[in-house]
Design an enzyme around this catalytic site. Structure first.
Site, PDB file in Angstrom:
ATOM      1  N   GLY B 126       0.825  -1.281  -0.636  1.00 44.06           N
ATOM      2  CA  GLY B 126       0.006  -0.148  -0.215  1.00 44.06           C
ATOM      3  C   GLY B 126       0.740   0.796   0.245  1.00 44.06           C
ATOM      4  O   GLY B 126       1.170   2.510   0.897  1.00 44.06           O
ATOM      5  N   GLU B 242      12.912  -5.888  -4.531  1.00 44.19           N
ATOM      6  CA  GLU B 242      12.033  -6.084  -5.425  1.00 44.19           C
ATOM      7  C   GLU B 242      13.328  -6.250  -7.048  1.00 44.19           C
ATOM      8  O   GLU B 242      12.294  -6.468  -8.026  1.00 44.19           O
ATOM      9  CB  GLU B 242      11.478  -4.681  -5.599  1.00 44.19           C
ATOM     10  CG  GLU B 242      10.227  -5.016  -5.121  1.00 44.19           C
ATOM     11  CD  GLU B 242       9.192  -3.675  -5.933  1.00 44.19           C
ATOM     12  OE1 GLU B 242       9.205  -2.410  -6.438  1.00 44.19           O
ATOM     13  OE2 GLU B 242       8.347  -4.311  -6.093  1.00 44.19           O
ATOM     14  N   THR B 371       8.122   3.613 -12.943  1.00 41.70           N
ATOM     15  CA  THR B 371       7.824   3.331 -14.642  1.00 41.70           C
ATOM     16  C   THR B 371       8.634   3.811 -15.127  1.00 41.70           C
ATOM     17  O   THR B 371      10.289   3.864 -14.431  1.00 41.70           O
ATOM     18  CB  THR B 371       6.915   4.953 -14.401  1.00 41.70           C
ATOM     19  OG1 THR B 371       7.837   5.660 -14.440  1.00 41.70           O
ATOM     20  CG2 THR B 371       6.363   5.126 -13.470  1.00 41.70           C
ATOM     21  N   GLU B 373      10.371   6.540 -16.700  1.00 41.35           N
ATOM     22  CA  GLU B 373      10.664   7.631 -15.987  1.00 41.35           C
ATOM     23  C   GLU B 373      11.712   7.651 -15.303  1.00 41.35           C
ATOM     24  O   GLU B 373      12.889   7.833 -15.638  1.00 41.35           O
ATOM     25  CB  GLU B 373       9.401   8.181 -16.825  1.00 41.35           C
ATOM     26  CG  GLU B 373       9.543   8.564 -18.031  1.00 41.35           C
ATOM     27  CD  GLU B 373       8.407   7.576 -18.827  1.00 41.35           C
ATOM     28  OE1 GLU B 373       7.616   7.077 -17.845  1.00 41.35           O
ATOM     29  OE2 GLU B 373       7.751   7.409 -19.781  1.00 41.35           O
TER      30      GLU B 373
HETATM   31  C1  LIG Z   1      -1.650  -3.686 -12.632  1.00 42.74           C
HETATM   32  C2  LIG Z   1      -0.964  -2.430 -11.395  1.00 42.74           C
HETATM   33  C3  LIG Z   1      -1.112  -2.792 -10.281  1.00 42.74           C
HETATM   34  C4  LIG Z   1       0.005  -2.216  -9.390  1.00 42.74           C
HETATM   35  N1  LIG Z   1      -0.044  -2.753  -8.467  1.00 42.74           N
HETATM   36  C5  LIG Z   1       0.288  -1.494  -6.947  1.00 42.74           C
HETATM   37  C6  LIG Z   1       0.248  -2.386  -5.334  1.00 42.74           C
HETATM   38  O1  LIG Z   1      -0.150  -3.578  -5.719  1.00 42.74           O
HETATM   39  N2  LIG Z   1       0.707  -1.416  -4.312  1.00 42.74           N
HETATM   40  C7  LIG Z   1       1.151  -0.103  -4.381  1.00 42.74           C
HETATM   41  O2  LIG Z   1       1.242   0.500  -3.975  1.00 42.74           O
HETATM   42  N3  LIG Z   1       1.215   0.266  -6.443  1.00 42.74           N
HETATM   43  C8  LIG Z   1       0.433  -0.649  -7.024  1.00 42.74           C
HETATM   44  N4  LIG Z   1       0.402  -0.063  -8.592  1.00 42.74           N
HETATM   45  C9  LIG Z   1       0.755   1.362  -8.236  1.00 42.74           C
HETATM   46  C10 LIG Z   1       1.840   2.029  -9.488  1.00 42.74           C
HETATM   47  O3  LIG Z   1       3.234   1.975  -8.826  1.00 42.74           O
HETATM   48  C11 LIG Z   1       1.727   3.300  -9.488  1.00 42.74           C
HETATM   49  O4  LIG Z   1       1.102   3.478 -10.591  1.00 42.74           O
HETATM   50  C12 LIG Z   1       3.387   3.672  -9.665  1.00 42.74           C
HETATM   51  O5  LIG Z   1       4.270   4.464  -9.080  1.00 42.74           O
HETATM   52  C13 LIG Z   1       2.978   5.022 -11.083  1.00 42.74           C
HETATM   53  O6  LIG Z   1       2.320   5.739 -10.114  1.00 42.74           O
HETATM   54  P1  LIG Z   1       1.140   6.637 -11.414  1.00 42.74           P
HETATM   55  O7  LIG Z   1      -0.033   5.692 -11.577  1.00 42.74           O
HETATM   56  O8  LIG Z   1       0.230   7.654  -9.825  1.00 42.74           O
HETATM   57  O9  LIG Z   1       1.186   7.493 -11.891  1.00 42.74           O
HETATM   58  P2  LIG Z   1       2.436   9.635 -12.285  1.00 42.74           P
HETATM   59  O10 LIG Z   1       3.317   9.051 -10.749  1.00 42.74           O
HETATM   60  O11 LIG Z   1       1.577  10.423 -12.243  1.00 42.74           O
HETATM   61  O12 LIG Z   1       3.001   8.893 -13.249  1.00 42.74           O
HETATM   62  C14 LIG Z   1       2.230   9.831 -14.167  1.00 42.74           C
HETATM   63  C15 LIG Z   1       3.474   9.307 -15.368  1.00 42.74           C
HETATM   64  O13 LIG Z   1       4.587  10.544 -15.412  1.00 42.74           O
HETATM   65  C16 LIG Z   1       5.361  10.718 -15.604  1.00 42.74           C
HETATM   66  N5  LIG Z   1       6.991  11.098 -14.737  1.00 42.74           N
HETATM   67  C17 LIG Z   1       6.663  10.819 -12.802  1.00 42.74           C
HETATM   68  N6  LIG Z   1       7.299  11.616 -12.398  1.00 42.74           N
HETATM   69  C18 LIG Z   1       8.109  11.397 -13.051  1.00 42.74           C
HETATM   70  C19 LIG Z   1       9.502  12.281 -13.681  1.00 42.74           C
HETATM   71  N7  LIG Z   1      10.629  12.369 -12.024  1.00 42.74           N
HETATM   72  N8  LIG Z   1      10.199  12.071 -14.589  1.00 42.74           N
HETATM   73  C20 LIG Z   1       9.682  11.699 -16.019  1.00 42.74           C
HETATM   74  N9  LIG Z   1       8.001  11.476 -15.523  1.00 42.74           N
HETATM   75  C21 LIG Z   1       7.565  11.124 -14.158  1.00 42.74           C
HETATM   76  C22 LIG Z   1       5.700   8.758 -15.175  1.00 42.74           C
HETATM   77  O14 LIG Z   1       6.467   7.621 -15.404  1.00 42.74           O
HETATM   78  C23 LIG Z   1       4.207   8.252 -15.738  1.00 42.74           C
HETATM   79  O15 LIG Z   1       4.512   8.463 -17.199  1.00 42.74           O
HETATM   80  C24 LIG Z   1       0.112  -0.156  -9.286  1.00 42.74           C
HETATM   81  C25 LIG Z   1      -0.129  -0.013 -11.185  1.00 42.74           C
HETATM   82  C26 LIG Z   1      -0.548  -1.147 -11.604  1.00 42.74           C
HETATM   83  C27 LIG Z   1      -0.370  -0.108 -12.766  1.00 42.74           C
END
Ligand SMILES: Cc1cc2nc3c(=O)[nH]c(=O)nc-3n(C[C@H](O)[C@H](O)[C@H](O)COP(=O)(O)OP(=O)(O)OC[C@H]3O[C@@H](n4cnc5c(N)ncnc54)[C@H](O)[C@@H]3O)c2cc1C
Lengths: 342, 389
Positions: B126, B242, B371, B373
């Site tokens: 979480g 990880e 991600t 990025e």
């Molecule tokens: C199928 C799935 C399962 C998941 N399971 C879990 C889980 O079990 N537990 C949990 O905690 N999370 C989980 N996640 C969440 C996942 O870790 C987050 O979606 C991820 O860390 C990205 O955060 P966000 O979705 O808020 O995107 P954001 O952080 O809002 O990013 C949006 C876009 O902006 C880019 N971006 C953001 N910051 C930067 C930067 N500094 N430089 C350049 N580009 C940037 C990103 O690369 C992305 O393309 C899961 C996600 C998915 C899709």
């Protein structure tokens, strides 16, 4: 698994790194343009044993493994060595393996005298061997023609072909008096192994080209400033370099694995030779392109070294074929293995 | 010592065991269930893994493991990933168990770790919130001390497998007054209690994840992991675990299916697809990329075996393998022509529509676990030494 070179391998790397640093600074690479051949470097490479290493002990060499040769090829690539090292090594290797008087005599000349023997990577078309690597400076060429492995003197040195990578290439007309070394399935097998070896060594040379290209780009991105900050702090620049770094690192692992497999995992050797050369070609091209582009207008100037790398990254592997053709060959190997596995 | 690309005899043996296990346990019914529910965890499968010593063979014997080295464990994990086995629940559980082993109290090690390794409980992650994903340290879920307990209020996004799990490893804010990295604390929060609400979230690949809500949820201080306001250190340790994951397994499964297709299909003129130069080039490119993904991941395990924690090596492996899967799935859909869009369930879909499925699935892989990025930022700064933007 051990990804570190052994102590002897590290010594070999260090020795050739020091050799190229001394004998092949970038001014020498530039001075050898456009012919692409530095006769003095070639002589020093021979004196270093770079040809002898390719040949087994009975034939007068040191019988280095393909992996050892690959480590040397990487240094050759890093320094853009303007000499047909890989072709010379592969030609010597195939001659040693072929056996027989004619092959032994040619090999003797290659190792003993100031006599350059190269290999054509494709059979002749319409009586001409196209884009023979080292062809414009070679004395003799080994080639494969209609089920026969042959060797011939390059009578008048081939006309140099102006090319992207400033390589000593020539289109060489087949001499009807060419000597047949061996024929039939054996000849084909020898030629195909020679091509695999060339692919593996080229893959490793391209690792050196890619790695050095990346260093040039990274160094520049740390120094050059725009909008008051180093350009390397812009993500558009940093991310392109990060992708290139990842691909180059991957290409190094794969190219070394391919070289290793030649003696340790024969079932996959051909497949890995093809896949690694295709991948290294693309990684080196990407790294040199990114680095050149992040030099801005200066990358376009002859004065900056990155252009030397950018041109060779594309041209060196192209004498065999485009990366897709290498991938297709690798896939054909995998498919035929899968077919027999059922 | 000399350069050697073999994983070793122990790895080969464990790989064979894993294959036998998967042949038996990863049934068509289980695959169908995963597909239908989008849940990549199954309790029976998970328990069978424990029984066969396939959950945590790398753990020390005193914890119930077999003390296997990282390359042996990787060989096993590669097989699970290549087969597409339901391993998410196990992976997150082990990751948290590892954090506890390194940073937890003796009591936590005694109570939680054995339950995790015996397959009794699963623990989910979480971290992500609606307003904080990549910038995970910006988490806002609030934990406030109340005697020996803490009271938690907030929301977490993408809490995958929460509906199956016993605990969530929760990143909370305990001090909003200080810099964002300095006011975080992590807890092991029991999920089956009043105040916890789990809402399913469905995704483009069909995978199920969740939005989880926490309203005045109480957790005992004995379930705090690490120091108060020391959550960032805990996260740093957690994330390094990880990093020696297998990579390229989904791609490997995809490539095998496409090679089989090439060997068994013909074009309009009756020519085998396996002889088509374009088909071969696509297959070969994917094969090269997969070999690279595999080697980059193996390098992490090798680094770990030589006694150092892998760092940036893991970022390279993850970045490369997930971006490669994204390319390959799209490329193979193209290779199949219009039939490429036929999905699982259609009898004419090639290999149960695997390319089409992975085309959607790949999107998640370049996002979770940091991600692409974020991985590129890490590589740029820590491998290349480029200045931060
Ligand atoms: C199928 C799935 C399962 C998941 N399971 C879990 C889980 O079990 N537990 C949990 O905690 N999370 C989980 N996640 C969440 C996942 O870790 C987050 O979606 C991820 O860390 C990205 O955060 P966000 O979705 O808020 O995107 P954001 O952080 O809002 O990013 C949006 C876009 O902006 C880019 N971006 C953001 N910051 C930067 C930067 N500094 N430089 C350049 N580009 C940037 C990103 O690369 C992305 O393309 C899961 C996600 C998915 C899709």
């Amino acid at each position: 698994m051990d990804l570190n070179p052994s102590e002897e391998q590290q010594q070999l790397i260090d020795a050739f790194a020091a050799f190229y640093a001394k004998e092949c600074p970038v001014e020498r690479v530039r001075a050898a343009e456009p012919s692409g051949h530095d006769a003095e470097l070639w002589a020093s490479l021979r004196a270093m044993g770079a040809l002898e290493m390719a040949v087994d002990e009975e034939s007068g060499g040191w019988g280095a493994s393909l992996l050892d040769m690959a480590l040397v090829a990487e240094q050759h690539g890093r320094h853009l060595g303007p000499a047909p090292l890989i072709e010379g090594q592969v030609a010597a290797k195939v001659l040693a393996r072929t056996g027989g008087d004619a092959a032994a005599e040619t090999l003797g000349r290659a190792l003993g005298d100031d006599h350059l023997v190269t290999i054509a990577l494709h059979p002749p078309q319409g009586g001409v061997l196209s884009l023979v690597p080292g062809g414009s400076v070679a004395d003799e060429v080994v080639f494969f023609d209609h089920g026969r492995l042959k060797c011939m003197a390059v009578a008048e040195r081939g006309r140099p072909v102006p090319n992207t990578g400033s390589m000593p290439l020539a289109d060489v007309a087949v001499d009807p008096a060419a000597v047949e070394l061996v024929s039939g399935a054996e000849a084909e097998g020898l030629f195909e192994s020679a091509r695999d070896e060339w692919l593996v060594l080229m893959a490793n040379a391209l690792v050196g080209v890619g790695a050095r290209s990346l260093e040039l780009g990274v160094d520049y991105a740390k120094e050059r400033r725009a909008f008051g900050v180093p350009i390397g702090s812009f993500q558009a620049v940093a991310h392109g370099l990060a992708d290139a770094a990842t691909a180059v690192e991957g290409s190094k692992l794969l190219a070394r694995e391919a070289a290793w497999s030649a003696s340790e995992d024969a079932a996959r050797a051909t497949e890995l030779a093809c896949l690694s050369c295709g991948f290294s070609a693309e990684a080196a091209r990407e790294a040199s392109y990114r680095s050149l582009h992040y030099h801005g207008g200066y990358g376009f100037m002859l004065e900056f070294d990155i252009q030397l790398y950018f041109r060779r990254a594309k041209a060196w592997p192209a004498v065999f074929g485009e990366p897709s053709s290498m991938y297709a060959r690798g896939a054909a190997e995998r498919l035929s293995a899968a077919r027999t596995d059922g | 010592m000399t350069m050697d690309f073999r994983l070793g005899e122990g790895s080969d043996a464990l790989r064979d065991e894993a294959r036998r296990f998967l042949d038996e346990q990863l049934t068509d019914d289980l695959r169908e269930q995963m597909h239908r529910t989008g849940v990549h965890h199954d309790w029976d499968f998970h328990k069978a893994r424990v029984e066969s010593g396939m959950l945590a063979p790398g753990w020390p014997v005193e914890y119930g493991g077999q003390g296997r080295d990282a390359l042996e464990v990787l060989a096993m994990a590669e097989e699970f990933q290549t087969a597409g086995a339901p391993t998410y629940g196990g992976s997150t559980t082990l990751m948290v168990a590892n954090v506890i082993r390194h940073m937890g109290t003796e009591e936590q090690k005694r109570l939680i770790v054995p339950q995790a390794l015996s397959g009794e409980i699963i623990i989910v992650l979480g971290f992500t919130e609606p307003e904080a994903g990549s910038d995970v340290a910006a988490a806002q879920a609030r934990a406030v001390r109340d005697g020996d307990e803490w009271v938690i209020n907030g929301q977490k996004m993408f809490t995958t497998n929460a509906q199956e799990a016993d605990y969530v490893f929760l990143l909370t804010r305990t001090n909003p007054e200080v810099a964002k990295h300095k006011g975080l604390t992590t807890f092991l929060v029991p999920l089956r209690q009043p105040g916890v609400e789990i809402q399913p979230v469905f995704t483009v690949s069909g995978e199920r994840t969740n939005l989880t809500f926490y309203s005045d949820v109480r957790v005992d201080d004995s379930l705090r992991i690490g120091e108060v306001d020391g959550g960032w250190e805990v996260m740093t340790v957690g994330l390094t675990f990880e990093r020696s994951l297998p990579q390229g397994g989904d791609s490997r499964r995809l490539l095998r299916a496409m090679e089989r297709w090439a060997l068994t299909s013909v074009d309009d003129a009756g020519r085998p697809k396996s002889e088509d130069a374009d088909v071969r080039a696509r297959l070969g490119r994917a094969a090269a990329e997969i070999e690279v993904s595999t080697l980059l991941a193996r390098r992490c395990a090798w680094v770990q075996n030589s006694g150092t924690l892998p760092g940036v090596e893991g970022s390279m492996a993850k970045l490369f393998a997930t971006e490669a899967l994204t390319r390959q799935s799209a490329d193979f859909m193209d290779m199949l022509g219009p039939d490429g869009i036929r999905a699982d369930g259609d009898p004419a879909a090639v290999a149960h529509g695997i390319a089409e499925y992975l085309y959607r699935f790949a999107l998640g892989t370049t996002t979770y676990g940091g991600t692409s990025e974020i991985q590129r930022n890490i590589i740029a700064q820590r491998v290349l030494g480029l200045p931060r933007g």
